[in-house]
Design a protein around this motif. Structure first.
Motif, PDB file in Angstrom:
ATOM      1  N   LEU A   1       9.523  11.130  27.052  1.00 36.85           N
ATOM      2  CA  LEU A   1       8.136  11.436  26.597  1.00 36.85           C
ATOM      3  C   LEU A   1       7.202  10.518  27.531  1.00 36.85           C
ATOM      4  CD1 LEU A   1       8.731  11.264  22.840  1.00 36.85           C
ATOM      5  CD2 LEU A   1       8.720  13.274  24.388  1.00 36.85           C
ATOM      6  N   LEU A   2       6.156  11.312  28.216  1.00 41.62           N
ATOM      7  CA  LEU A   2       5.341  10.382  29.044  1.00 41.62           C
ATOM      8  C   LEU A   2       3.961  10.769  28.661  1.00 41.62           C
ATOM      9  CD1 LEU A   2       4.975   9.018  31.804  1.00 41.62           C
ATOM     10  CD2 LEU A   2       4.625  11.275  32.920  1.00 41.62           C
ATOM     11  N   THR A   3       3.438   9.623  28.053  1.00 47.19           N
ATOM     12  CA  THR A   3       1.864   9.896  27.531  1.00 47.19           C
ATOM     13  C   THR A   3       0.944   9.670  28.663  1.00 47.19           C
ATOM     14  OG1 THR A   3       2.000   7.253  27.282  1.00 47.19           O
ATOM     15  CG2 THR A   3       2.461   8.645  25.471  1.00 47.19           C
ATOM     16  N   LEU A   4      -0.174  10.391  28.449  1.00 40.18           N
ATOM     17  CA  LEU A   4      -1.155  10.609  29.668  1.00 40.18           C
ATOM     18  C   LEU A   4      -2.306  10.435  29.213  1.00 40.18           C
ATOM     19  CD1 LEU A   4       0.325  14.067  30.874  1.00 40.18           C
ATOM     20  CD2 LEU A   4       0.916  11.955  31.912  1.00 40.18           C
ATOM     21  N   GLY A   5      -2.575   9.382  28.169  1.00 42.27           N
ATOM     22  CA  GLY A   5      -3.761   9.091  27.641  1.00 42.27           C
ATOM     23  C   GLY A   5      -4.672  10.432  27.253  1.00 42.27           C
ATOM     24  N   ALA A   6      -5.959  10.733  27.531  1.00 38.99           N
ATOM     25  CA  ALA A   6      -6.586  11.740  27.180  1.00 38.99           C
ATOM     26  C   ALA A   6      -6.088  13.352  27.526  1.00 38.99           C
ATOM     27  CB  ALA A   6      -7.779  11.936  27.802  1.00 38.99           C
ATOM     28  N   GLY A   7      -4.725  13.186  28.440  1.00 38.40           N
ATOM     29  CA  GLY A   7      -4.244  14.394  28.914  1.00 38.40           C
ATOM     30  C   GLY A   7      -3.153  14.636  27.928  1.00 38.40           C
ATOM     31  N   GLY A   8      -2.905  13.739  27.096  1.00 38.62           N
ATOM     32  CA  GLY A   8      -1.771  14.166  26.092  1.00 38.62           C
ATOM     33  C   GLY A   8      -0.534  13.883  26.381  1.00 38.62           C
ATOM     34  N   ALA A   9       0.614  14.518  26.260  1.00 37.68           N
ATOM     35  CA  ALA A   9       1.845  13.908  26.085  1.00 37.68           C
ATOM     36  C   ALA A   9       2.794  15.166  27.235  1.00 37.68           C
ATOM     37  CB  ALA A   9       2.650  13.918  25.108  1.00 37.68           C
ATOM     38  N   PHE A  10       3.399  14.553  28.146  1.00 34.87           N
ATOM     39  CA  PHE A  10       4.336  15.353  28.887  1.00 34.87           C
ATOM     40  C   PHE A  10       5.952  15.103  28.463  1.00 34.87           C
ATOM     41  CE2 PHE A  10       7.657  15.599  32.257  1.00 34.87           C
ATOM     42  CZ  PHE A  10       7.282  16.630  32.865  1.00 34.87           C
ATOM     43  N   TYR A  11       6.621  16.145  28.475  1.00 41.12           N
ATOM     44  CA  TYR A  11       7.967  16.023  27.878  1.00 41.12           C
ATOM     45  C   TYR A  11       9.125  16.627  28.748  1.00 41.12           C
ATOM     46  CZ  TYR A  11       8.107  20.676  26.183  1.00 41.12           C
ATOM     47  OH  TYR A  11       8.056  22.128  26.252  1.00 41.12           O
ATOM     48  N   ARG A  12      10.231  16.213  28.826  1.00 37.12           N
ATOM     49  CA  ARG A  12      11.505  16.789  29.295  1.00 37.12           C
ATOM     50  C   ARG A  12      12.591  16.675  28.379  1.00 37.12           C
ATOM     51  NH1 ARG A  12      13.820  18.168  34.245  1.00 37.12           N
ATOM     52  NH2 ARG A  12      12.112  17.464  35.471  1.00 37.12           N
ATOM     53  N   TRP A  13      13.067  17.913  27.996  1.00 34.85           N
ATOM     54  CA  TRP A  13      14.108  18.044  27.018  1.00 34.85           C
ATOM     55  C   TRP A  13      14.930  19.085  27.347  1.00 34.85           C
ATOM     56  CZ3 TRP A  13      17.090  16.166  23.402  1.00 34.85           C
ATOM     57  CH2 TRP A  13      17.659  17.372  22.381  1.00 34.85           C
ATOM     58  N   GLN A  14      16.239  19.013  27.438  1.00 31.06           N
ATOM     59  CA  GLN A  14      17.233  19.970  27.794  1.00 31.06           C
ATOM     60  C   GLN A  14      16.895  20.791  29.225  1.00 31.06           C
ATOM     61  OE1 GLN A  14      17.924  22.136  23.975  1.00 31.06           O
ATOM     62  NE2 GLN A  14      19.479  20.526  23.517  1.00 31.06           N
TER      63      GLN A  14
ATOM     64  N   GLN B   1       3.801  20.253  28.707  1.00 28.51           N
ATOM     65  CA  GLN B   1       2.638  19.390  28.228  1.00 28.51           C
ATOM     66  C   GLN B   1       1.964  19.808  27.130  1.00 28.51           C
ATOM     67  OE1 GLN B   1       0.711  17.718  31.705  1.00 28.51           O
ATOM     68  NE2 GLN B   1      -1.117  17.125  30.392  1.00 28.51           N
ATOM     69  N   VAL B   2       1.970  19.048  26.119  1.00 28.05           N
ATOM     70  CA  VAL B   2       1.097  19.289  24.992  1.00 28.05           C
ATOM     71  C   VAL B   2      -0.416  18.483  25.095  1.00 28.05           C
ATOM     72  CG1 VAL B   2       0.907  19.000  22.341  1.00 28.05           C
ATOM     73  CG2 VAL B   2       2.980  19.439  23.651  1.00 28.05           C
ATOM     74  N   PRO B   3      -1.591  18.883  24.991  1.00 28.29           N
ATOM     75  CA  PRO B   3      -2.693  18.363  25.192  1.00 28.29           C
ATOM     76  C   PRO B   3      -3.112  17.447  24.215  1.00 28.29           C
ATOM     77  CG  PRO B   3      -3.000  20.546  24.563  1.00 28.29           C
ATOM     78  CD  PRO B   3      -1.351  20.651  24.869  1.00 28.29           C
ATOM     79  N   GLY B   4      -3.956  16.386  24.637  1.00 23.31           N
ATOM     80  CA  GLY B   4      -4.400  15.426  23.713  1.00 23.31           C
ATOM     81  C   GLY B   4      -5.590  16.041  22.852  1.00 23.31           C
ATOM     82  N   VAL B   5      -5.983  15.114  22.004  1.00 17.52           N
ATOM     83  CA  VAL B   5      -6.983  15.439  20.937  1.00 17.52           C
ATOM     84  C   VAL B   5      -8.303  14.581  21.537  1.00 17.52           C
ATOM     85  CG1 VAL B   5      -7.766  15.629  18.657  1.00 17.52           C
ATOM     86  CG2 VAL B   5      -5.523  15.929  19.152  1.00 17.52           C
ATOM     87  N   ALA B   6      -9.361  15.393  21.528  1.00 15.35           N
ATOM     88  CA  ALA B   6     -10.767  14.664  22.064  1.00 15.35           C
ATOM     89  C   ALA B   6     -11.205  13.700  20.893  1.00 15.35           C
ATOM     90  CB  ALA B   6     -11.740  15.885  22.262  1.00 15.35           C
ATOM     91  N   THR B   7     -11.479  12.644  21.285  1.00 13.42           N
ATOM     92  CA  THR B   7     -11.832  11.781  20.184  1.00 13.42           C
ATOM     93  C   THR B   7     -12.938  10.740  20.847  1.00 13.42           C
ATOM     94  OG1 THR B   7     -11.205  10.119  18.563  1.00 13.42           O
ATOM     95  CG2 THR B   7     -10.311   9.931  20.591  1.00 13.42           C
ATOM     96  N   THR B   8     -13.798  10.088  19.997  1.00 14.62           N
ATOM     97  CA  THR B   8     -14.903   9.374  20.518  1.00 14.62           C
ATOM     98  C   THR B   8     -13.970   7.914  20.245  1.00 14.62           C
ATOM     99  OG1 THR B   8     -16.727  10.118  19.706  1.00 14.62           O
ATOM    100  CG2 THR B   8     -17.008   8.022  19.794  1.00 14.62           C
ATOM    101  N   VAL B   9     -13.630   7.079  21.352  1.00 19.86           N
ATOM    102  CA  VAL B   9     -12.636   6.017  21.173  1.00 19.86           C
ATOM    103  C   VAL B   9     -13.475   4.687  20.942  1.00 19.86           C
ATOM    104  CG1 VAL B   9     -11.119   4.570  22.691  1.00 19.86           C
ATOM    105  CG2 VAL B   9     -11.291   7.151  23.347  1.00 19.86           C
ATOM    106  N   ALA B  10     -12.853   4.143  19.956  1.00 13.55           N
ATOM    107  CA  ALA B  10     -13.440   2.869  19.465  1.00 13.55           C
ATOM    108  C   ALA B  10     -12.559   1.629  20.027  1.00 13.55           C
ATOM    109  CB  ALA B  10     -13.272   2.740  18.061  1.00 13.55           C
ATOM    110  N   ASP B  11     -11.212   2.262  20.171  1.00 11.71           N
ATOM    111  CA  ASP B  11     -10.123   0.900  20.468  1.00 11.71           C
ATOM    112  C   ASP B  11      -8.897   1.570  20.802  1.00 11.71           C
ATOM    113  OD1 ASP B  11      -8.486  -1.225  20.942  1.00 11.71           O
ATOM    114  OD2 ASP B  11      -9.116  -2.224  19.154  1.00 11.71           O
ATOM    115  N   THR B  12      -8.200   1.501  22.081  1.00 11.56           N
ATOM    116  CA  THR B  12      -6.952   2.154  22.184  1.00 11.56           C
ATOM    117  C   THR B  12      -5.765   1.353  21.777  1.00 11.56           C
ATOM    118  OG1 THR B  12      -6.993   1.242  24.356  1.00 11.56           O
ATOM    119  CG2 THR B  12      -8.088   3.459  23.918  1.00 11.56           C
ATOM    120  N   ASN B  13      -5.799   0.142  21.207  1.00 11.31           N
ATOM    121  CA  ASN B  13      -4.917  -0.690  21.213  1.00 11.31           C
ATOM    122  C   ASN B  13      -3.875  -0.084  19.871  1.00 11.31           C
ATOM    123  OD1 ASN B  13      -3.368  -3.106  20.787  1.00 11.31           O
ATOM    124  ND2 ASN B  13      -4.471  -3.987  19.533  1.00 11.31           N
ATOM    125  N   GLY B  14      -2.720   0.064  20.392  1.00 13.31           N
ATOM    126  CA  GLY B  14      -1.731   0.708  19.311  1.00 13.31           C
ATOM    127  C   GLY B  14      -1.972   2.183  19.328  1.00 13.31           C
TER     128      GLY B  14
END
Length: 316
Positions: A219-232, A237-250
């Motif tokens: 599983l590869l996280t791509l920030g606002a680009g969502g997540a890339f996966y390799r399985w079998q 790639q599954v797109p991210g969810v648009a949000t107003t960012v307050a803090d990316t910690n965690g």
């Protein structure tokens, strides 16, 4: 049986929040530590979780243990040490530039003998990160737990979260971050960590190299680009969810906690029979959870509950 057991660091994120009128820095002592964050994130999303690690015999240690308990995490695997509780100190210069430094303490003092093997054997998933590989004896304790889990048929999850300040050199970091890969079933990494582990920054090629080393799910996280996966042998790639960012910690820890919380719902063998469409649904859920965390300040305090996501409020 516990759904998810994590091992590694729980610490105080001592983060500068401002200054007094006399220009004295003000700090907030937030609970942190990636494996602890994953345990809390998964617990808030309905999984039963446990944490193995070490804190100091001080106020911070008691506070962190209390935070884990308050969030439903089994703390029977938490040990105490004469060394102080570990801190990560974040300071802010007048220019706004942040500097980051670890003050290592009890977390790195966990020994293999202090690892509760009953928790390791009695869980569906064992998860760890690379911070606990930066110093002995915690390095030996972490690798011992991962090998023990593997020997007992437990799914092993790993996040090679690179923290430059904790390593003597990038070469040393790469060597130890790669060491556990033969033991790993699920690997979550960022696009910045992919070239460190594989020597290639292309998701298709980098993930293929990891799969060739035996990692089942990448599983590869791509920030606002969502997540890339390799399985079998399949990627997507599954797109991210648009949000107003307050803090990316965690956010990354929330994402992984969400993924694992959904995988363990599938039974004692979380990857068995997993289809690509099912995986993409899980990743979409995890992206929503991470987005919710980003929309609020803090790591653990910002993590969503299952109710928030299931009623649609997870979309920020």
């Amino acid at each position: 049986m516990t759904d998810i057991t994590t091992i590694g660091e729980v610490l105080i994120d001592l983060t500068q929040t401002g200054v007094t009128p006399q220009n004295v820095p003000l700090f907030a002592a937030n609970p942190g530590g990636a494996p602890a964050n994953v345990a809390v994130a998964a617990a808030r999303l309905g999984a039963s979780t446990a944490f193995i690690g070490k804190v100091g015999r001080d106020g911070f240690g008691g506070y962190l243990t209390g935070v884990l308990k308050e969030n439903g995490v089994d703390t029977s695997g938490v040990r105490t040490d004469a060394a102080p509780t570990t801190m990560a100190v974040v300071t802010v210069a007048a220019s706004g530039e942040r500097s980051f430094r670890f003050v290592r303490g009890a977390d790195s003092a966990l020994t293999p003998e202090e690892v509760d093997t009953r928790l390791v054997e009695g869980t569906k998933v064992l998860h760890f990160g690379s911070v606990s590989l930066t110093a002995a004896p915690a390095r030996s304790a972490t690798l011992f737990a991962a090998r023990h889990a593997r020997e007992h048929g437990v799914l092993v999850s790993y996040d090679p979260n690179y923290r430059e300040a904790l390593w003597g050199s990038q070469e040393e970091a790469v060597e130890w971050m790669r060491t556990p890969l033969p033991l790993v079933d699920v690997l979550k990494l960022s696009d910045e960590e992919l070239p460190l582990l594989t020597g290639n920054d292309d998701p298709e090629e980098g993930s293929r190299r990891l799969a060739d080393q035996g990692v089942s799910l990448v599983l590869l996280t791509l920030g606002a680009g969502g997540a890339f996966y390799r399985w079998q042998g399949r990627t997507g790639q599954v797109p991210g969810v648009a949000t107003t960012v307050a803090d990316t910690n965690g956010a990354g820890d929330t994402f992984l906690g969400a993924v694992l919380s959904r995988l363990v719902r599938r039974g004692e063998k979380p990857l068995e029979g997993l289809t690509a469409p099912e995986l993409e649904e899980i990743l979409a859920f995890a992206n929503r959870a991470a987005s919710k965390t980003c929309s609020r300040s803090g790591a653990i305090p910002a993590m969503p509950t299952l109710a928030e996501l299931e009623d649609g409020k997870g979309d920020a």
